[in-house]
Scaffold this active site. Sequence first.
Site, PDB file in Angstrom:
ATOM      1  N   MET A  46       4.937  -6.093   3.883  1.00 46.20           N
ATOM      2  CA  MET A  46       5.474  -7.164   4.730  1.00 46.20           C
ATOM      3  C   MET A  46       4.923  -7.042   6.157  1.00 46.20           C
ATOM      4  SD  MET A  46       9.266  -8.017   3.396  1.00 46.20           S
ATOM      5  CE  MET A  46      10.120  -6.732   4.281  1.00 46.20           C
ATOM      6  N   HIS A  82       2.429   2.810   5.351  1.00 49.84           N
ATOM      7  CA  HIS A  82       1.627   1.795   4.664  1.00 49.84           C
ATOM      8  C   HIS A  82       0.170   2.255   4.524  1.00 49.84           C
ATOM      9  CE1 HIS A  82       4.766  -0.854   6.704  1.00 49.84           C
ATOM     10  NE2 HIS A  82       4.897  -1.225   5.445  1.00 49.84           N
ATOM     11  N   ASP A 117      11.013   3.398  -0.925  1.00 51.76           N
ATOM     12  CA  ASP A 117      11.835   2.354  -1.537  1.00 51.76           C
ATOM     13  C   ASP A 117      11.927   2.650  -3.030  1.00 51.76           C
ATOM     14  OD1 ASP A 117      12.152   0.319   0.815  1.00 51.76           O
ATOM     15  OD2 ASP A 117      10.064   0.936   0.831  1.00 51.76           O
ATOM     16  N   SER A 158       9.378   3.450   8.969  1.00 47.99           N
ATOM     17  CA  SER A 158       9.835   2.136   8.530  1.00 47.99           C
ATOM     18  C   SER A 158       9.537   1.128   9.627  1.00 47.99           C
ATOM     19  CB  SER A 158      11.346   2.168   8.266  1.00 47.99           C
ATOM     20  OG  SER A 158      11.850   0.847   8.164  1.00 47.99           O
TER      21      SER A 158
HETATM   22  P1  AMP Z   1       7.292  -3.033   3.344  1.00 45.93           P
HETATM   23  O1  AMP Z   1       6.240  -3.526   4.276  1.00 45.93           O
HETATM   24  O2  AMP Z   1       8.445  -2.370   4.021  1.00 45.93           O
HETATM   25  O3  AMP Z   1       7.682  -4.039   2.295  1.00 45.93           O
HETATM   26  O4  AMP Z   1       6.602  -1.839   2.540  1.00 45.93           O
HETATM   27  C1  AMP Z   1       5.397  -2.041   1.837  1.00 45.93           C
HETATM   28  C2  AMP Z   1       5.132  -0.830   0.981  1.00 45.93           C
HETATM   29  O5  AMP Z   1       5.041   0.312   1.821  1.00 45.93           O
HETATM   30  C3  AMP Z   1       6.252  -0.552  -0.017  1.00 45.93           C
HETATM   31  O6  AMP Z   1       5.676  -0.120  -1.238  1.00 45.93           O
HETATM   32  C4  AMP Z   1       7.029   0.536   0.650  1.00 45.93           C
HETATM   33  O7  AMP Z   1       7.717   1.365  -0.256  1.00 45.93           O
HETATM   34  C5  AMP Z   1       5.921   1.302   1.342  1.00 45.93           C
HETATM   35  N1  AMP Z   1       6.429   2.118   2.441  1.00 45.93           N
HETATM   36  C6  AMP Z   1       7.248   1.730   3.453  1.00 45.93           C
HETATM   37  N2  AMP Z   1       7.553   2.772   4.247  1.00 45.93           N
HETATM   38  C7  AMP Z   1       6.934   3.861   3.704  1.00 45.93           C
HETATM   39  C8  AMP Z   1       6.871   5.244   4.058  1.00 45.93           C
HETATM   40  N3  AMP Z   1       7.509   5.733   5.109  1.00 45.93           N
HETATM   41  N4  AMP Z   1       6.130   6.054   3.263  1.00 45.93           N
HETATM   42  C9  AMP Z   1       5.478   5.575   2.182  1.00 45.93           C
HETATM   43  N5  AMP Z   1       5.503   4.281   1.810  1.00 45.93           N
HETATM   44  C10 AMP Z   1       6.211   3.438   2.551  1.00 45.93           C
END
Ligand code: AMP
Length: 283
Positions: free
Chosen positions: A30, A37, A150, A185
């Site tokens: 996102m 990421h 997640d 995050s």
């Molecule tokens: P998001 O942008 O929050 O939807 O996350 C995109 C992807 O990045 C998802 O697969 C999340 O699980 C992963 N992600 C987010 N934060 C972390 C983190 N701290 N370590 C590893 N992967 C992450």
Amino acid sequence: MLLVTTIAAVRARREELARLGRRLAFVPTMGALHEGHLSLVRLAGEHADEVWASVFVNPAQFGAGEDLDRYPRDLERDRELLAGAGAVLLFAPGVKEIYPQPPATVVDTPGLAAGLCGAHRPGHFGGVALVVAKLFNIVQPHVAVFGAKDAQQAAVIRRMAADLNFPVEIVVAPTAREADGLAMSSRNTYLSAEERRAATVLHRALQSARAAALSGERRGPALEGLLAATVGGEPLARLQYAAAVDPTTLRPVPAVKGRVLLALAVHLGGTRLIDNLLVEGLE
Ligand code: AMP
């Protein structure tokens, strides 16, 4: 790196890739990217010849009163970071491109979505499963990488991909953390300095429950009690849930055998943070 905003342009590139016989890994996000990421993008590179990423803030996974409108967005920065991590294509569609009409189709995994975050975010995992199914059909990756941060999302997507026969290998990457243990995050940017300091309570709670499990505590409810007690010791933190569950079914485990997923959701002011830890080798 190529920035692409239409499904048609993704499909055209995808056909070219197929002609060349190249293996494709995909990292959906996102945006508001951080090192977590980027670690996914680098891991994806180990599984394929080419890595594509997407940035799409998916309205279908936000509930009423959640942070859809204020979710951080910075496509130019995301683009540079992704290129630096080795992605060669960024798919960043507008909402109308993904949802030209309100979807009449439901993609859901009710059993996996019922507990943990799903109990507090009704419809969230249906929205996640729907957009990931759409992205898989658009991008058609051989491999897709998701974060262990997640854990419920990863379980939902694994099962959705298996049940619907998506020809994609799901890889789950370890959680990237700040030096003090806080899971990275995009929502950490919402925290005040005081809340940021208090936010380490999630990691501390998980570590102390893990230590208890490793030194013999096998009662799931007792592990949950430990998690809750640590969070309760931080005045700025408000616990939403503390859980000790089976990592595949996400069901509570009365007595731990082998492995357990410890999971937490905590409010710090107006910000909701989640974290989890998989503890293995518990015979
Ligand atoms: P998001 O942008 O929050 O939807 O996350 C995109 C992807 O990045 C998802 O697969 C999340 O699980 C992963 N992600 C987010 N934060 C972390 C983190 N701290 N370590 C590893 N992967 C992450």
